[in-house]
Write a protein that holds these residues in place. Structure first.
Motif, PDB file in Angstrom:
ATOM      1  N   SER A   1       0.836  -1.186   0.000  1.00 45.21           N
ATOM      2  CA  SER A   1       0.000   0.000   0.000  1.00 45.21           C
ATOM      3  C   SER A   1       0.878   1.246   0.000  1.00 45.21           C
ATOM      4  N   PRO A   2       0.410   2.311  -0.627  1.00 46.72           N
ATOM      5  CA  PRO A   2       1.166   3.569  -0.563  1.00 46.72           C
ATOM      6  C   PRO A   2       1.352   4.072   0.868  1.00 46.72           C
ATOM      7  N   ASP A   3       0.456   3.698   1.751  1.00 48.76           N
ATOM      8  CA  ASP A   3       0.578   4.123   3.153  1.00 48.76           C
ATOM      9  C   ASP A   3       1.818   3.538   3.830  1.00 48.76           C
ATOM     10  N   SER A   4       2.358   2.476   3.304  1.00 48.67           N
ATOM     11  CA  SER A   4       3.525   1.811   3.899  1.00 48.67           C
ATOM     12  C   SER A   4       4.850   2.285   3.304  1.00 48.67           C
ATOM     13  N   LEU A   5       4.800   3.232   2.390  1.00 49.57           N
ATOM     14  CA  LEU A   5       6.002   3.626   1.648  1.00 49.57           C
ATOM     15  C   LEU A   5       7.126   4.108   2.565  1.00 49.57           C
TER      16      LEU A   5
ATOM     17  N   SER B   1       7.641   3.603   5.748  1.00 47.51           N
ATOM     18  CA  SER B   1       8.139   2.502   6.588  1.00 47.51           C
ATOM     19  C   SER B   1       9.026   1.561   5.793  1.00 47.51           C
ATOM     20  N   MET B   2       8.645   1.294   4.543  1.00 46.55           N
ATOM     21  CA  MET B   2       9.477   0.439   3.682  1.00 46.55           C
ATOM     22  C   MET B   2      10.819   1.089   3.416  1.00 46.55           C
ATOM     23  N   LEU B   3      10.807   2.382   3.103  1.00 43.54           N
ATOM     24  CA  LEU B   3      12.062   3.086   2.835  1.00 43.54           C
ATOM     25  C   LEU B   3      12.964   3.068   4.060  1.00 43.54           C
ATOM     26  N   GLN B   4      12.393   3.258   5.241  1.00 41.80           N
ATOM     27  CA  GLN B   4      13.180   3.216   6.470  1.00 41.80           C
ATOM     28  C   GLN B   4      13.785   1.835   6.698  1.00 41.80           C
ATOM     29  N   ALA B   5      13.001   0.804   6.462  1.00 43.30           N
ATOM     30  CA  ALA B   5      13.495  -0.562   6.670  1.00 43.30           C
ATOM     31  C   ALA B   5      14.611  -0.902   5.689  1.00 43.30           C
ATOM     32  N   VAL B   6      14.433  -0.527   4.442  1.00 40.23           N
ATOM     33  CA  VAL B   6      15.451  -0.817   3.423  1.00 40.23           C
ATOM     34  C   VAL B   6      16.726  -0.045   3.729  1.00 40.23           C
TER      35      VAL B   6
ATOM     36  N   VAL C   1      11.036  -0.873  -4.189  1.00 39.30           N
ATOM     37  CA  VAL C   1      10.153  -0.427  -3.112  1.00 39.30           C
ATOM     38  C   VAL C   1       8.901   0.219  -3.698  1.00 39.30           C
ATOM     39  N   ALA C   2       9.073   1.022  -4.727  1.00 33.00           N
ATOM     40  CA  ALA C   2       7.926   1.678  -5.365  1.00 33.00           C
ATOM     41  C   ALA C   2       6.943   0.648  -5.923  1.00 33.00           C
ATOM     42  N   ARG C   3       7.452  -0.369  -6.576  1.00 34.24           N
ATOM     43  CA  ARG C   3       6.566  -1.420  -7.112  1.00 34.24           C
ATOM     44  C   ARG C   3       5.834  -2.136  -5.985  1.00 34.24           C
ATOM     45  N   HIS C   4       6.532  -2.417  -4.916  1.00 33.35           N
ATOM     46  CA  HIS C   4       5.914  -3.121  -3.793  1.00 33.35           C
ATOM     47  C   HIS C   4       4.834  -2.256  -3.124  1.00 33.35           C
ATOM     48  N   ALA C   5       5.079  -0.947  -3.056  1.00 35.22           N
ATOM     49  CA  ALA C   5       4.117  -0.032  -2.441  1.00 35.22           C
ATOM     50  C   ALA C   5       3.014   0.381  -3.412  1.00 35.22           C
ATOM     51  N   ARG C   6       3.162  -0.065  -4.658  1.00 38.61           N
ATOM     52  CA  ARG C   6       2.181   0.265  -5.703  1.00 38.61           C
ATOM     53  C   ARG C   6       2.056   1.767  -5.925  1.00 38.61           C
ATOM     54  N   VAL C   7       3.221   2.407  -6.050  1.00 36.09           N
ATOM     55  CA  VAL C   7       3.280   3.826  -6.376  1.00 36.09           C
ATOM     56  C   VAL C   7       4.277   4.006  -7.514  1.00 36.09           C
ATOM     57  N   PRO C   8       4.172   5.108  -8.256  1.00 35.53           N
ATOM     58  CA  PRO C   8       5.185   5.373  -9.289  1.00 35.53           C
ATOM     59  C   PRO C   8       6.559   5.594  -8.650  1.00 35.53           C
TER      60      PRO C   8
END
Length: 76
Positions: free
Chosen positions: A16-20, A22-27, A42-49
Motif C-alpha cells: 500500500s502507498p501508506d507503507s512507503l 516505513s518500507m524506505l526506512q526498513a530498506v 520499493v515503489a513497485r511493492h508499495a504500488r506507487v510510481p
C-alpha cells in the motif's frame, strides 16, 4: 545487495502507498542508503510510481541516496 534480496523484508509490509515511508526506512536500515534500483523495487511493492517514491525519499532528510563514509565530519 540485489533488490531481489529485499523480498522477505518488503513482504512484511502491506502492499500500500501508506507503507512507503516505513518500507524506505526498513530498506535503508538494511543497506545503509537507498540505491536507485532498490528505490524502484520499493515503489513497485508499495504500488506507487517510482517518481513518488523518489519524491518522498528526497523530501525527508533522514534518507540517503549514497552510502555513508567510514568517518563522519561535522563543521560548526
Amino acid at each position: 545487495m540485489a533488490s531481489t534480496d529485499l523480498g522477505p523484508l518488503l513482504d512484511t509490509f502491506e502492499r500500500s502507498p501508506d507503507s512507503l515511508i516505513s518500507m524506505l526506512q526498513a530498506v535503508q536500515g538494511r543497506l545503509g542508503y537507498l540505491p536507485p534500483d532498490v528505490l524502484g523495487t520499493v515503489a513497485r511493492h508499495a504500488r506507487v510510481p517510482r517518481s513518488r517514491a523518489y519524491g518522498v525519499a528526497s523530501f525527508y532528510s533522514q534518507f540517503r541516496f549514497n552510502p555513508i563514509g567510514r568517518s563522519r565530519v561535522a563543521v560548526c
